[in-house]
Structures are given as structure tokens and as C-alpha cells.
Design an enzyme around this catalytic site. Structure first.
Site, PDB file in Angstrom:
ATOM      1  N   GLY A  70      42.107  41.315  43.406  1.00  0.00           N
ATOM      2  CA  GLY A  70      41.978  41.891  42.067  1.00  0.00           C
ATOM      3  C   GLY A  70      41.727  40.844  41.003  1.00  0.00           C
ATOM      4  O   GLY A  70      40.901  41.024  40.100  1.00  0.00           O
ATOM      5  N   CYS A  71      42.435  39.736  41.097  1.00  0.00           N
ATOM      6  CA  CYS A  71      42.291  38.664  40.105  1.00  0.00           C
ATOM      7  C   CYS A  71      40.917  38.008  40.206  1.00  0.00           C
ATOM      8  O   CYS A  71      40.322  37.648  39.197  1.00  0.00           O
ATOM      9  CB  CYS A  71      43.411  37.634  40.278  1.00  0.00           C
ATOM     10  SG  CYS A  71      45.042  38.337  39.975  1.00  0.00           S
TER      11      CYS A  71
END
Length: 181
Positions: A70-71
Site C-alpha cells: 500500500g505504501c
């Protein structure tokens, strides 16, 4: 013995659920409020503070961990949209509790041209109410603060969709600038 284990598991679950409730009740920053000042090191060991960006919009985004799915998606979308953001007088700054060295590897691996700051003790994330303090570790919550050229918070994003977040900020910046003129 099994009853003891179940008892301790139940205690831990109650403690975690209680903490989540407590954490969600923490005061938050509000729109129109002065953004808290900070001073943190980037990937090269240089200090950055919010006042360094006076006169520009700042996209101050907190994220949990370098090089996680996600990051990475969020960072790469900011990278890909950086020229659009800069055309809107905005600077992107990412903050997590990872080290400068971790940020350096992350930035090099994904060719991230914007500033990543190391908030190792979580103090800045805590000031922005963007810190989850688990028993043995701290991580930044995925929150973003859009700060205007006068260092006022103009938009807060608590529910971030990493797939379209940078475009959402571009749209919000356009709307803010259109209403300011």
C-alpha cells in the site's frame, strides 16, 4: 492450563479493543488550524521543517512502512503525479517512523523524487494525531494533511485510498485555488 491461556488471550483482546477505542477518541487537528511545526531529517540527513515550505502548499502524508504494497502504491502515485502537484504550487513530503536508511532504499528503489522524512520516535506523527502506538512498536497511520501556503490545515484525509489519493489531492488543490481567486 488451557483456561489460563484463554483468559490471557481474552485480556489482550480487551486491552487492544480498548486501546483502539481510546485512540479513535484522541483529539484531531481541525481545518483552519495552524499545522504543527516539525523538524526531521530526510534520506540524506538534511533537516526539513514546515517553515521551509512557507508560500507553498504542502501535501504532508504519513504512511505506515517503507516498501510495503500500500505504501509503495501511494508513493509511486505521488511520484507519477508530482509534476501536476508542483504546477499547483505543492510540495509532497512523506513521513513514517522508518529510519533515514530505510527511506533512502525505498526512494532509490522506486525513484521517488520527493522528500521522505524519518520520524523514528513518532513524535511528529503523534503531534498530527497520526501515530498508532502498539505495545512493542509504533507505526504512522495513513493520514494526509493538505497545508496551505500560510501553514494552515485546509484538508485532512483520514480514509485514504492509495489507488487514487494523489489525484484526489490534485482535484482538491484545483478546487481550493479556484475558490481562492
Amino acid at each position: 492450563m488451557l483456561i489460563k491461556v484463554l483468559f490471557y488471550v481474552a485480556i489482550i483482546l480487551v486491552a487492544l479493543l480498548g486501546y483502539r477505542h481510546y485512540a479513535s477518541m484522541q483529539p484531531s487537528l481541525t481545518i483552519g488550524e495552524n499545522a504543527p511545526e516539525f523538524g526531521l531529517k530526510d534520506t540524506k540527513g538534511s533537516y526539513h521543517s514546515l517553515s521551509d515550505y512557507k508560500g507553498k502548499y504542502v501535501v504532508l502524508y504519513f504512511y505506515p512502512k517503507d516498501d510495503t504494497p500500500g505504501c509503495t502504491k501511494e508513493a509511486c502515485n505521488f511520484r507519477d503525479d508530482l509534476s501536476k502537484l508542483e504546477q499547483l504550487n505543492a510540495k509532497v513530503i512523506g513521513i513514517s517512523v522508518d529510519s533515514e536508511a530505510s527511506h533512502q532504499k525505498f526512494a532509490e528503489k522506486y525513484h521517488l523524487p520527493f522528500t521522505l522524512l524519518a520520524d523514528i520516535d513518532g513524535s511528529v506523527a503523534n503531534t498530527y494525531h497520526a501515530l498508532t502506538n502498539l505495545i512493542f512498536t509504533k507505526i504512522a497511520k495513513r493520514y494526509t494533511f493538505l497545508i496551505d501556503p500560510n501553514s494552515k490545515v485546509v484538508k485532512i484525509y483520514h480514509d485514504v485510498n492509495v489507488s487514487n489519493h494523489s489525484q484526489q489531492i490534485i482535484d482538491d488543490l484545483k478546487n481550493l485555488q479556484a475558490t481562492a481567486n
